[in-house]
Each structure stands twice: as C-alpha cells, then as structure tokens.
Design an enzyme around this catalytic site. Structure first.
Site, PDB file in Angstrom:
ATOM      1  CG  ASP A  83      -1.904   0.983   1.406  1.00  0.00           C
ATOM      2  OD1 ASP A  83      -2.426   1.428   0.374  1.00  0.00           O
ATOM      3  OD2 ASP A  83      -2.237   1.346   2.561  1.00  0.00           O
ATOM      4  CG  HIS A  84      -0.455   4.877   0.554  1.00  0.00           C
ATOM      5  ND1 HIS A  84      -0.928   5.887  -0.255  1.00  0.00           N
ATOM      6  CD2 HIS A  84      -1.499   4.498   1.333  1.00  0.00           C
ATOM      7  CE1 HIS A  84      -2.204   6.113   0.037  1.00  0.00           C
ATOM      8  NE2 HIS A  84      -2.572   5.273   0.986  1.00  0.00           N
ATOM      9  CG  HIS A 186      -5.269   8.220   4.411  1.00  0.00           C
ATOM     10  ND1 HIS A 186      -4.567   8.865   3.433  1.00  0.00           N
ATOM     11  CD2 HIS A 186      -5.488   6.978   3.951  1.00  0.00           C
ATOM     12  CE1 HIS A 186      -4.361   8.034   2.420  1.00  0.00           C
ATOM     13  NE2 HIS A 186      -4.916   6.882   2.709  1.00  0.00           N
ATOM     14  N   GLY A 187      -7.334   8.310   8.350  1.00  0.00           N
ATOM     15  CA  GLY A 187      -7.358   8.632   9.777  1.00  0.00           C
ATOM     16  C   GLY A 187      -8.769   8.819  10.314  1.00  0.00           C
ATOM     17  CG  HIS A 214      -6.639   4.624  -0.100  1.00  0.00           C
ATOM     18  ND1 HIS A 214      -5.353   4.333   0.246  1.00  0.00           N
ATOM     19  CD2 HIS A 214      -6.842   4.051  -1.316  1.00  0.00           C
ATOM     20  CE1 HIS A 214      -4.788   3.621  -0.715  1.00  0.00           C
ATOM     21  NE2 HIS A 214      -5.666   3.438  -1.682  1.00  0.00           N
ATOM     22  N   GLY A 215      -9.157   5.373   3.412  1.00  0.00           N
ATOM     23  CA  GLY A 215      -9.793   6.115   4.507  1.00  0.00           C
ATOM     24  C   GLY A 215     -11.217   5.645   4.740  1.00  0.00           C
ATOM     25  CB  SER A 217     -11.851   3.818   9.655  1.00  0.00           C
ATOM     26  OG  SER A 217     -11.093   2.636   9.618  1.00  0.00           O
ATOM     27  CG  ASN A 236      -6.927   0.527   0.922  1.00  0.00           C
ATOM     28  OD1 ASN A 236      -7.365  -0.346   0.175  1.00  0.00           O
ATOM     29  ND2 ASN A 236      -5.732   1.057   0.774  1.00  0.00           N
ATOM     30  CB  THR A 239      -8.407   4.607  11.206  1.00  0.00           C
ATOM     31  OG1 THR A 239      -7.469   5.126  10.263  1.00  0.00           O
ATOM     32  CG2 THR A 239      -8.421   5.514  12.422  1.00  0.00           C
TER      33      THR A 239
HETATM   34 ZN   LIG Z   1      -4.378   5.051   1.820  1.00  0.00          ZN
END
Ligand SMILES: [Zn+2]
Length: 289
Positions: A83-84, A186-187, A214-215, A217, A236, A239
């Site tokens: 990832d990334h 993200h987060g 992504h992100g 959660s 993805n 968190t």
């Molecule tokens: Zn990501």
C-alpha cells in the site's frame, strides 16, 4: 490460501461487492484480521504500507514473509498488497517477497510526473504478473513523499479526483485499479464525511476499471453500499480496527489494572478486538444492501 489480488477483484466485480483490504502493523492485527475473514468465510486483502516502515513500526522484510505465510495457511482466499509505495525499489522488494499486487502513489507529485512514474510501476507489475493500483486526486489525511515526509492534507473539494483526468490517467498508464478522492480521508474524521457519490460514478464511467477507497473507517454503513454500487471494489480499512485494539487495552486497564500486566494478555485482547471489528467490516462489504 494465497490467491492473486486479481482473482479477488474479478470476483468482487462479478458479485458487485467490495473486498476489504486491511493494513497490518502488528502480529495481533494480522491474526485478528485473518480470523475475521475465516469467521465470515470471505476472501480479503492484507496490506502493508510504506509509512508503517518509515514511522518505525516494523519493516517490510520483517512482516512481509509473515503476511505471506498467514495468507497461505488461511482457510479463505487471501491476497497480499503493498500500500502507498513511493519508490520503485520498494515495490520490487514487496514483489520479490511474493506480494500479489502493488500500489504506486504519486498523488503528491505534479500530474505528469505521477503519470511517468506510474507507467514504470505498471511495467514492473507486468513483469510479475500482478495488479497495480495508482492514485490521482489528493486524499485528505496524510501521504508519504519519497523524501519520507508525511504531507498532511485537509478534505477540500479542489483536491477531489477529476473524472476527465482520471480517464486520461488510466488510458496513459494502464493501471488496473485507481484510488480516488471524493470526500474520503485517511485517519479519524473530525466530522462525518460527506462523500460525493455522483463524482465517484463519473470517475467510474470515465475509467471503467475497479476503484479503490482509502480512509474507509468511519464511513456510515449505507455509504459503503453506495460506494460499492458506484464501482469501489477495494476498500482500505485500518484506523477503526487499530482504534478497537487500543480501546480494548484502555478498557482492560480501566476495569482491572492489576489483572492485565502481561504483554501477551494485551496481545490477545487486541487480536480479539480487531477480529470483531474486521468481521463487521467484511460482512458489510460483502453484503452491500
Ligand atoms: Zn491510503
């Protein structure tokens, strides 16, 4: 059993579902994630991000082979993803360990540079016969640059993925999956995220390839179904699984600080908390209502 990421994504397209891609930072997380997938009976992707290494958590050389081993031994199909990635050498390292797909993240670069580098990542992926994920649009939260710096970003409309540019990017680079930005971050979200589903649908129309969120959660449950219907195939998720683990430890200390003084007891608590959280996530992603 270890499978290719392509097999899981193709299956997700056919069934119109999403595949959970769970980041692994500790052994307890890895155990909890695999057990959750086995409980639900669905295939998953386990992934390791470059930033886990640059932040000093664990290196790819240490955890990568362990992830491969857990994937092989699992009772459900498991693919292993990088990832990334921001450096080609690092992507190659993951492929040599046996990872079944890679992400090159050049979203922090000027567009043409992102295109040029992604083309190289796709060439590398082709040599190993694996899927390659790219990214355009700036995802809020943080992104690692190849100077190993974390660039912090806010959710702002001007950073969302432009559908026409996404179409151009996919045509020119040949990426197999595209991570896009449409209100996700993200987060931990400061406020509940407002996802631009219309924009996502337009990106899907212009690209015609599986999309990645992504992100993931903290997205509400109806929104998972909406994004899956609009072409998100890889989700993805890190968190909230991580938060569940740390909350389990916090609660244990609050309830009986003397009981949990052995580190392995904490590891078991974390593993169970991750298992429950990830089970819920996989169930939602594989049954979008
Ligand atoms: Zn990501």
């Amino acid at each position: 059993m270890l499978v290719s990421t392509r097999e899981l994504i193709d299956n997700a397209v056919k069934r119109n579902i999403g595949v959970g891609a769970f980041n692994v930072t500790t052994l307890s997380m890895l155990q909890g994630i695999i057990e959750a997938a086995e409980d639900v009976g669905e295939g998953i992707i386990i992934e390791f991000a470059t930033s886990h290494e640059t932040r000093g958590i664990i290196t790819l050389e240490e955890i990568g082979p362990v992830m491969m081993q857990y994937a092989r031994r699992a009772k459900v199909p498991v693919a292993v993803h990088l990832d990334h990635g921001v450096e080609l050498d690092y992507l190659k390292k993951a492929l040599d360990i046996g990872f079944t797909s890679i992400m090159y993240d050049g979203s922090w670069l000027p567009y043409e540079e992102n295109v040029a580098n992604t083309i190289k990542a796709v060439e590398l992926g082709r040599q190993y016969g694996v899927m390659v994920e790219g990214e355009i649009g700036k995802m809020a939260g943080g992104t690692l640059t190849n100077e190993k710096k974390m660039e912090i970003r806010d959710v702002r409309r001007e950073n969302f993925t432009n559908p026409d540019q996404a179409g151009d990017f996919v045509r020119r680079t040949g990426v197999d999956m595209l991570a896009c930005s449409f209100g996700n971050a993200h987060g931990i979200y400061k406020e509940p995220p407002v996802l631009d589903i219309e924009l996502l649908q337009e990106i899907q129309e212009k690209t015609q390839i599986p999309l990645v969120m992504h992100g993931s959660s903290g997205i509400n449950e109806e929104d998972y179904a909406r994004v899956i219907r609009s072409g998100i195939r890889k989700i993805n998720y890190y968190t909230y699984a991580s938060l569940a683990a740390s909350n389990a430890v916090r609660n244990a200390f609050a309830s009986d600080p003397d009981k949990f003084w052995k580190v392995h007891e904490l590891a078991v608590l974390m593993r169970e908390a991750v298992r429950e959280k990830v089970k819920r996530a996989i169930t939602l992603f594989s049954n979008p209502q």
